[in-house]
Design an enzyme around this catalytic site. Structure first.
Site, short mmCIF file in Angstrom:
data_model
loop_
_atom_site.label_atom_id
_atom_site.label_comp_id
_atom_site.label_asym_id
_atom_site.label_seq_id
_atom_site.Cartn_x
_atom_site.Cartn_y
_atom_site.Cartn_z
N GLU A 1 72.22 109.80 11.70
CA GLU A 1 71.34 108.90 12.45
C GLU A 1 70.01 109.63 12.56
OE1 GLU A 1 71.75 106.59 16.69
OE2 GLU A 1 73.38 107.86 16.01
N ARG B 1 85.65 117.72 14.49
CA ARG B 1 84.26 118.12 14.74
C ARG B 1 84.18 119.63 14.84
NH1 ARG B 1 81.06 113.90 16.47
NH2 ARG B 1 79.20 114.90 17.22
N LYS C 1 72.84 115.98 19.56
CA LYS C 1 71.40 115.82 19.37
C LYS C 1 70.71 115.47 20.68
CE LYS C 1 72.14 113.32 15.78
NZ LYS C 1 72.03 112.19 14.86
P1 ATP Z 1 75.24 113.97 17.77
O1 ATP Z 1 76.11 113.81 18.97
O2 ATP Z 1 74.84 115.36 17.51
O3 ATP Z 1 74.09 113.01 17.77
P2 ATP Z 1 76.35 112.22 15.86
O4 ATP Z 1 77.74 112.16 15.35
O5 ATP Z 1 75.87 111.10 16.68
O6 ATP Z 1 76.18 113.61 16.55
P3 ATP Z 1 75.10 111.56 13.42
O7 ATP Z 1 73.71 111.77 12.98
O8 ATP Z 1 75.58 110.19 13.63
O9 ATP Z 1 75.32 112.43 14.71
O10 ATP Z 1 76.08 112.36 12.45
C1 ATP Z 1 76.11 112.25 11.06
C2 ATP Z 1 77.44 112.75 10.60
O11 ATP Z 1 77.65 114.08 11.02
C3 ATP Z 1 78.57 111.93 11.18
O12 ATP Z 1 79.49 111.63 10.15
C4 ATP Z 1 79.16 112.81 12.22
O13 ATP Z 1 80.52 112.56 12.38
C5 ATP Z 1 78.89 114.21 11.67
N1 ATP Z 1 78.82 115.19 12.75
C6 ATP Z 1 78.01 115.20 13.82
N2 ATP Z 1 78.26 116.25 14.62
C7 ATP Z 1 79.27 116.94 14.04
C8 ATP Z 1 80.00 118.12 14.36
N3 ATP Z 1 79.74 118.81 15.47
N4 ATP Z 1 80.97 118.53 13.52
C9 ATP Z 1 81.24 117.85 12.39
N5 ATP Z 1 80.60 116.74 12.03
C10 ATP Z 1 79.63 116.27 12.83
MG MG Z 2 75.81 109.16 15.87
#
Ligand code: ATP
Ligand code: MG
Length: 567
Positions: A45, A269, A279
């Protein structure tokens, strides 16, 4: 957090990977994957910079495609119209390239808005979706519990009515929160995600790509499987929190006439101790001025780690070695550091720098004389060659390599102490120190053995003191060095019961000015990495370091960290 396990460097599982096994089985079985190329996607995202958790995900996405000779798309998940920014899109691309991956197709979730809308209309026509006029609060109140089904009085409204209302939702005739389009699945499902989940909501928000074209936006659970299917993704790899959404993912691809049927597979994760990974929290640190920016070298962001001195290889190696599991785990920050140390030990050019300088005067070395010593640039790399360092009567050494009154077992400089080796130069014996009128030490004095050029005694006697790094005062250049510690002193600042801002380490940054660096460092290029003897691995700061103003970040200490004890 009950499912958390601790993975240490020693326990880190080898690169065994259940995802690969699943995919191999899928290929062997044929069926929906018959004749298809393995195809994954990484869907960030664009509302922040990538962090080390994303690295794990993208290593799995790109790595799986690589392993099967397949494809991996980079898809900006901009389904949700708020907060997205082109700045982040470019940064995400840069970070992925820096890690050494490349995508086959670059796209945006919003590329599929029109098609997704068409599919929604189709679901309504099939009697599988309806417009519900409950407000978000009412939906919540009516969601039922384990024993009671959810309720919506609009569930059985005629298909034509839903069709008309949904088309008018799109035209902007109704206010935000007044209606949603809901899937007609099962109000009594034990899985709450299946209790007629919302597929579309009204949002009068400007979208960074589609502008004001839309005032209805699809929910992630509806949009994502459609996007995957339209791109020909065969395996949609995501984190564990989507496991309970998988039935909905499957429902969507079963009931919408998509060209392909991808399979969702979840993995754990990544969490790392002493850091936060969301984020939202990282953004708050930036916006609250708790760090200097997304690329502050203490941040777990890729740009932060890069600026700190991390190599792409060390991060990819870390991601490979922590493995892919089905159970969420927290990895020790020390393991990430271990991977970096291993890499830089092979690659980094060696140099000498004195962080807290104290003059050392070699009283029996002729004034005005100077000589040079050849030193190896990297003992682990025969190709790295040697360089010349200069030596003269006045040098700088670390202030704490001298004690006027030694503590037990102290083997460095003190009056009457053992013979010490100036790295690569000569053997010296400390004779005392000079002080100013206030009694503060201004210089250490010592004598050298002219017969020990190169640092070895002519008669083969044993050198009892320590080996000390030094720089020549006559040719040294000044520099600033930034030392870092954990951003959070609490090992689990991300824990649900903690306020992460309260867990911050007030001493995570120490800035040392007036450090004395060996002359060759004057030409260090931004982002160039070095091992400073006895002190750790350092990286010339990519923002602040330049000719005439040298700034080095300590990426990581050496294993037996200097300054731990006075040995
Ligand atoms: P955040 O809470 O940091 O915003 P998010 O999952 O909303 O994390 P995205 O930008 O949607 O962030 O993530 C892109 C990809 O990275 C998704 O497939 C998500 O599952 C993966 N991802 C995000 N954080 C982690 C993590 N800590 N470990 C493994 N994969 C992750
Ligand atoms: Mg997300």
């Amino acid at each position: 957090m009950a499912d958390e396990i601790k993975t240490t460097a020693a326990e880190a599982p080898e690169s065994r990977n259940f995802i690969h096994t699943f995919i191999e089985e899928d290929i062997a079985q044929g069926g929906q994957f018959e004749g298809m190329t393995v195809h994954t996607r990484f869907p960030p995202e664009p509302n922040g910079y990538l962090h080390i958790g994303h690295c794990k995900a993208l290593t799995i996405d790109f790595g799986t495609a690589e392993k099967f000779g397949g494809l991996c798309n980079l898809r900006m998940d901009d389904t949700n119209p708020t907060k997205e920014d082109e700045e982040f899109v470019e940064a995400i691309k840069e970070d992925i390239h820096w890690l050494g991956f490349d995508w086959d197709k670059f796209c945006y979730g919003s590329d599929y808005f029109e098609q997704t809308y068409e599919y929604a209309l189709e679901l309504i026509r099939k009697g599988l979706a309806y417009v519900c006029e409950l407000s978000p609060e009412e939906v919540k109140k009516n969601r039922g519990d384990v024993n009671t089904p959810a309720v919506s009085p609009y569930r059985d409204r005629p298909m034509e009515e839903s069709l008309d209302l949904f088309q008018r939702m799109r035209k902007g005739e109704f206010p935000e929160g007044s209606m949603t389009l809901r899937a007609k699945i099962d109000l009594a499902s034990g899985n709450f995600n299946m209790r007629d989940p919302a597929l579309y909501r009204i949002k009068f928000a400007h979208h960074h790509r589609t502008g004001d074209d839309w005032c209805i936006y699809p929910m992630y659970d509806f949009a994502h499987p459609i996007q995957d299917a339209l791109e020909g993704v065969t395996h949609s790899l995501c984190t564990l929190e989507f496991e309970a959404h998988r039935p909905l993912y499957n429902w969507v691809i079963e009931n919408v006439p998509v060209p392909h049927k991808p399979r969702q597979i979840e993995f754990a994760r990544l969490g790392i101790d002493h850091t936060v990974m969301s984020k939202r929290k990282l953004r708050a640190l930036v916006e609250g001025g708790k760090v200097s920016g997304w690329d502050d070298p203490r941040m777990p962001t890729l740009c932060g780690l890069r600026r700190r001195g991390y190599t792409p290889e060390s991060i990819r190696n870390f991601c490979d070695r922590i493995g892919v599991a089905k159970v969420n785990s927290t990895v020790e920050y020390g393991f990430l550091e271990h991977c970096l140390r291993e890499d830089l030990n092979e690659k980094a050019q060696r140099a000498m720098a004195v962080l807290r300088p104290m003059k050392l005067i070699i009283t029996n070395y002729p004034e005005g004389q100077s000589e040079t010593f050849p030193v190896e640039n990297n003992p682990n790399d025969p190709e790295a060659g040697t360089r010349e360092v200069t030596f003269s009567r006045e040098l700088y050494v670390e202030a704490d390599d001298f004690l006027e009154t030694p503590v037990p077992k102290y083997k460095r400089l003190y009056p009457g102490g053992p013979e010490c080796r100036l790295k690569g130069a000569y053997l010296i014996t400390c004779t005392g120190c000079e002080k100013d009128e206030n009694g503060s030490i201004t210089a250490i004095t010592a004598t050298y053995d002219p017969e020990s050029r190169g640092g070895n005694p002519a008669d083969g006697r044993k050198v009892k003191g320590a080996t000390i790094h030094w720089v020549d005062a006559a040719t040294a250049v000044d520099g600033e060095v930034r030392l870092y510690d954990n951003l959070f002193s609490d090992p689990a600042p991300d824990a649900a019961d903690k306020d992460y801002l309260e867990c911050m380490n007030p001493n995570s940054l120490e800035v040392l000015k007036g450090c004395k660096l060996e002359a060759s460092l004057a030409s260090a290029k931004p982002s160039e990495r070095f091992q400073f003897l006895r002190l750790g691995y350092f990286c010339a700061d990519s923002r602040d370091s330049g000719e005439g103003h040298l700034v080095f970040n300590r990426a990581v200490t050496l294993k037996d960290s200097f300054g731990k004890g006075n040995k």
